[in-house]
Design an enzyme around this catalytic site. Structure first.
Site, PDB file in Angstrom:
ATOM      1  N   ASP A 282     -73.593   2.943 -41.912  1.00 55.70           N
ATOM      2  CA  ASP A 282     -72.632   3.328 -40.874  1.00 55.70           C
ATOM      3  C   ASP A 282     -73.195   3.214 -39.467  1.00 55.70           C
ATOM      4  O   ASP A 282     -72.471   3.323 -38.491  1.00 55.70           O
ATOM      5  CB  ASP A 282     -72.079   4.745 -41.123  1.00 55.70           C
ATOM      6  CG  ASP A 282     -73.165   5.799 -41.270  1.00 55.70           C
ATOM      7  OD1 ASP A 282     -74.357   5.454 -41.209  1.00 55.70           O
ATOM      8  OD2 ASP A 282     -72.821   6.979 -41.456  1.00 55.70           O
TER       9      ASP A 282
ATOM     10  N   ASP B 201     -76.539  16.751 -37.764  1.00 60.81           N
ATOM     11  CA  ASP B 201     -76.023  16.071 -36.569  1.00 60.81           C
ATOM     12  C   ASP B 201     -75.197  16.974 -35.661  1.00 60.81           C
ATOM     13  O   ASP B 201     -74.060  16.629 -35.290  1.00 60.81           O
ATOM     14  CB  ASP B 201     -75.185  14.842 -36.982  1.00 60.81           C
ATOM     15  CG  ASP B 201     -76.028  13.813 -37.709  1.00 60.81           C
ATOM     16  OD1 ASP B 201     -77.240  14.038 -37.870  1.00 60.81           O
ATOM     17  OD2 ASP B 201     -75.473  12.782 -38.122  1.00 60.81           O
TER      18      ASP B 201
ATOM     19  N   LYS C  29     -67.608  12.293 -43.000  1.00 62.63           N
ATOM     20  CA  LYS C  29     -67.794  12.829 -41.647  1.00 62.63           C
ATOM     21  C   LYS C  29     -66.517  12.774 -40.814  1.00 62.63           C
ATOM     22  O   LYS C  29     -66.250  13.672 -40.027  1.00 62.63           O
ATOM     23  CB  LYS C  29     -68.870  12.018 -40.918  1.00 62.63           C
ATOM     24  CG  LYS C  29     -70.299  12.424 -41.270  1.00 62.63           C
ATOM     25  CD  LYS C  29     -70.720  13.595 -40.408  1.00 62.63           C
ATOM     26  CE  LYS C  29     -72.170  13.988 -40.600  1.00 62.63           C
ATOM     27  NZ  LYS C  29     -72.595  14.281 -41.962  1.00 62.63           N
TER      28      LYS C  29
ATOM     29  N   ASP D 219     -79.891  10.691 -49.890  1.00 61.79           N
ATOM     30  CA  ASP D 219     -80.617   9.451 -49.631  1.00 61.79           C
ATOM     31  C   ASP D 219     -79.777   8.470 -48.823  1.00 61.79           C
ATOM     32  O   ASP D 219     -78.731   8.013 -49.282  1.00 61.79           O
ATOM     33  CB  ASP D 219     -81.069   8.818 -50.955  1.00 61.79           C
ATOM     34  CG  ASP D 219     -82.321   7.988 -50.764  1.00 61.79           C
ATOM     35  OD1 ASP D 219     -82.404   7.322 -49.716  1.00 61.79           O
ATOM     36  OD2 ASP D 219     -83.203   8.017 -51.641  1.00 61.79           O
TER      37      ASP D 219
HETATM   38  C1  GDL Z   1     -77.149  10.954 -40.803  1.00 62.29           C
HETATM   39  C2  GDL Z   1     -75.979  11.725 -41.309  1.00 62.29           C
HETATM   40  C3  GDL Z   1     -75.102  10.907 -42.232  1.00 62.29           C
HETATM   41  C4  GDL Z   1     -75.084   9.425 -41.863  1.00 62.29           C
HETATM   42  C5  GDL Z   1     -76.513   8.942 -41.949  1.00 62.29           C
HETATM   43  C6  GDL Z   1     -76.713   7.453 -41.686  1.00 62.29           C
HETATM   44  C7  GDL Z   1     -77.384  12.985 -42.900  1.00 62.29           C
HETATM   45  C8  GDL Z   1     -77.728  14.319 -43.478  1.00 62.29           C
HETATM   46  N1  GDL Z   1     -76.418  12.965 -41.955  1.00 62.29           N
HETATM   47  O1  GDL Z   1     -77.954  11.490 -40.121  1.00 62.29           O
HETATM   48  O2  GDL Z   1     -73.816  11.452 -42.159  1.00 62.29           O
HETATM   49  O3  GDL Z   1     -74.288   8.704 -42.733  1.00 62.29           O
HETATM   50  O4  GDL Z   1     -77.272   9.620 -40.990  1.00 62.29           O
HETATM   51  O5  GDL Z   1     -76.221   7.076 -40.449  1.00 62.29           O
HETATM   52  O6  GDL Z   1     -77.969  12.009 -43.273  1.00 62.29           O
END
Ligand code: GDL
Length: 684
Positions: free
Chosen positions: A236, A126, A49, A230
């Site tokens: 994060d 997002d 990201k 998944d």
């Molecule tokens: C999310 C984000 C991902 C992130 C995760 C956990 C998807 C498709 N996108 O929404 O980049 O790491 O949450 O925080 O999962």
């Protein structure tokens, strides 16, 4: 449904580097490819990201140095039979209707194609869902805009090996009003070209479990089986959490219903050994025919999360023993001794302590038990490992029964005091094991793994040590209880920093502990009832009444069958995936519904309101029921009531027991009640 288009393709299994924060290094990615190949995984989705050119500056082409690195990476993936999928996230600022933007996207992906990449992904997760004025003019919806550009790019790339699309509504919780009725998902399903596969994270962003039914449902809307992105091991979103538990709560019966599974794991590279290894074990396991229970015991399939974890930790233990930095020459057993080289003369004058001097520092080598403990302390997003859970339980008990500890000094033979002492000793042993694990870990030859874990193990060691001191102070050991919480603490007395302070000030979310609030096993909705719901409410109530086999007339029955209307905001329904599974209706003033004086005046003064509750036995989650009832209780309180009672048939043992465990209502002792009637209630 065009399932046939996908069924011939290979099942995608592997890793998505899709988290926020510091991306992995090229070397880490190559190490990942080696592991993937060794463990039988076949895919890597490049989607960091916070890599500039993946998202924020998606239009910018790679410089020649960057190109060189990517070329090397893509060919490393190929060498290890891993499909490299290059993803781009243009959604922060793209104008979908501008042909120049489409051209920029095509140009960027063509450049990466020139690096040898044959698989691509367009991600729209997002991002802001409101379209700009120009796009609103050009497209009838956000879904149409995304699908249009994705189809164009897909065609431009001329038959890529794999092409993935991440929708903005990428989990059930984001779909309005539901997966089945989401116009966004329906447009995506209908209009996206059949060669394009769709990413999906399950019921939530971080899904505790993913059921076969939920996948069947979303596949029928998307008109293709999804690829699971998944987030079970992603960390994060919280700098204090790390996930070292096994891949879990995804029945292996999902495998034939999916196009693939990619795990988006912890930001720290090394601790993902467990996440990736257990996913690989899951992918290799055969699909059983019997039912799969969701508590982790996958009966009927040869995937067992505990066993998969044991296998992963056994392999990981070997990695810990491999020295990876030049200064690790005195490592414990398991460390391969390096040959002295010319640049690095062998140390000849090794210090040997003399008699009466300090012996050299030694630490025993790390054990499988240490690693199991580590994994259980940093387990899964919705679950602590068994040891962590039992430490919390013991601490809670020791704190709640600390009066027995005081008694211990005066009457040591008292049974309760003895139990307290023994349990305190056991708790102390468990804490000691954590400290020992920390010590052995800090001495491992593989410093790279250690450094990735370091902040976490330090944090848990301090947390556990505080608890240990607290318990020993309860038991009368020095220092006394009050000194544990020092008046002039060092900075580590302010654990969690500003963010911790914000959290502690919040009424509910701030105090949400996994220990006290385990996650619901299903997704529920609480909503006000409307007239259309009447027949379902009545059906549920009748079904539950026949369960109790006792005919006692209740005032509450008239609230349920619609003869009486509940007061304002006092008519809530509970629904799960299969429909209505509970309700709580209330009347602010119960007297208005009484035909004769059924209940004593005294009681009605303390408990003037009436509530009718019914919960289907298929609801195992106490917390959601608590929430349902609490909402009605606060509406009653707002309308000025000072107490509420509920009527139950005494044969309705199940409901009575269930409500007793919630602790919101207690049994009211009222004299002269008609036989077979039990009242529960609470002051407001
Ligand atoms: C999310 C984000 C991902 C992130 C995760 C956990 C998807 C498709 N996108 O929404 O980049 O790491 O949450 O925080 O999962």
């Amino acid at each position: 449904m065009s399932e046939t288009t996908n069924s011939s393709k290979m099942f995608l299994s592997g890793v998505v580097e899709g988290f926020y924060g510091r991306p992995w290094t090229m070397e880490q990615r190559k190490a990942l490819f080696r592991r993937e190949q060794k463990w039988g995984l076949n895919t890597y989705l490049y989607a960091p990201k916070d890599d500039y050119k993946h998202r924020m500056y998606w239009r910018e082409l790679y410089t020649s140095e960057e190109a060189e690195q990517l070329i090397t990476l893509i060919s490393a993936a190929k060498e290890h039979n891993v499909e490299f999928i290059y993803a781009i996230s243009p959604g922060l600022d793209i104008t979908f209707s501008n042909p120049k933007e489409v051209a920029a996207l095509k140009r960027k992906l063509s450049q990466v194609c020139g690096f040898g990449c044959r698989s691509f992904a367009l991600l729209f997760d997002d991002i802001e869902t409101e379209m700009c004025a120009a796009d609103k003019e050009a497209f009838s919806s956000f879904a149409h805009a995304q699908v249009d550009i994705t189809n164009q790019v897909f065609q431009h790339l001329q038959d890529p090996n794999t092409f993935l699309f991440c929708p903005t509504d990428y989990c059930a919780a984001f779909c309005t009003p539901s997966v089945r009725e989401s116009s966004y998902l329906h447009t995506v399903g209908e209009k996206l070209l059949p060669g394009i596969d769709i990413l999906w994270t399950g019921p939530k962003v971080v899904s505790n479990d993913i059921s076969v039914e939920s996948i069947v449902e979303v596949s029928s809307v998307l008109r293709r089986p999804p690829v699971i992105w998944d987030n079970i091991h992603a960390n994060d979103y919280d700098p204090q959490r790390l996930f070292l538990g096994p891949f879990k709560n995804r029945p292996t019966e999902l495998i034939p219903k999916l196009r693939g599974v990619l795990t988006n794991p912890n930001c720290e590279f090394e601790p993902n050994f467990v996440a990736v290894h257990t996913l690989a074990t899951w992918c290799k396991s055969s699909t059983g025919q019997k039912d799969v229970s969701m508590d982790g015991e996958d009966q009927g399939s040869d995937y067992n999360p505990q066993e998969a974890l044991r296998l992963a930790l056994t392999d990981w233990l070997i990695e810990f023993g491999m020295a990876d930095q030049p200064d690790v020459s005195r490592a414990g057993s398991g460390c391969p001794k390096r040959e002295p080289s010319e640049e690095e003369p062998m140390q000849t004058d090794e210090y040997v302590p003399g008699p009466g001097e300090n012996p050299l520092y030694t630490a025993e080598p790390l054990t499988l038990e240490d690693l199991t403990l580590l994994s259980e302390l940093f387990y899964l997003p919705y679950e602590h490992g068994p040891t962590a859970l039992s430490m919390l339980r013991e601490l809670q008990w020791l704190r709640g029964n600390s009066s027995a500890a005081v008694f211990d000094s005066v009457a040591p033979e008292n049974a309760k005091a003895k139990e307290w002492r023994e349990r305190a000793e056991r708790f102390d042993d468990m804490c000691a094991a954590v400290v020992q694990m920390f010590n052995r870990l800090s001495n491992v030859p593989n410093r790279t793994i250690l450094y990735d874990l370091y902040n976490y193990i330090c944090d848990i060691k301090s947390g556990v040590s505080l608890a240990r001191t607290f318990v020993s102070s309860l038991g009368g050991c020095n220092p006394p209880h009050c000194q544990v919480i020092n008046n002039d603490p060092e900075p580590w007395g302010f654990r969690g920093g500003l963010s911790g302070e914000f959290q502690r000030m919040l009424p509910c979310h701030g105090n949400r502990d996994l220990f006290r609030t385990p996650p619901a096993t299903r997704v529920y909705t609480i909503r006000p009832s409307i007239s259309k719901d009447k027949s379902e409410v009545l059906r549920l109530s009748k079904e539950m009444q026949s369960e109790t086999l006792q005919q006692v007339t209740l005032i509450g029955d008239r609230l349920v069958d619609g003869q009486l209307s509940p007061s304002n905001h006092c008519d809530l329904l509970l629904e799960d995936e299969t429909g209505l599974c509970g309700f709580a209706f209330a009347l602010t003033d119960a007297k208005t519904a009484m035909i004769k004086s059924q209940y004593p005046e005294m009681m009605l003064r303390d408990f003037p309101s009436l509530m009718a509750i019914q919960i289907h036995p298929r609801v195992p989650d106490p917390n959601i029921v608590k929430q349902l009832i609490s909402n009605v209780l606060s509406s009653l309180k707002e309308s000025g009531s000072n107490g509420v009672f509920c009527e139950f048939r005494s044969s309705d043992k199940r409901m009575l027991n269930f409500l007793r465990t919630l602790g919101l209502l207690h049994v009211l002792n009222v004299e002269g009640l008609q036989p077979g009637l039990v009242l529960m209630g609470t002051k407001l």
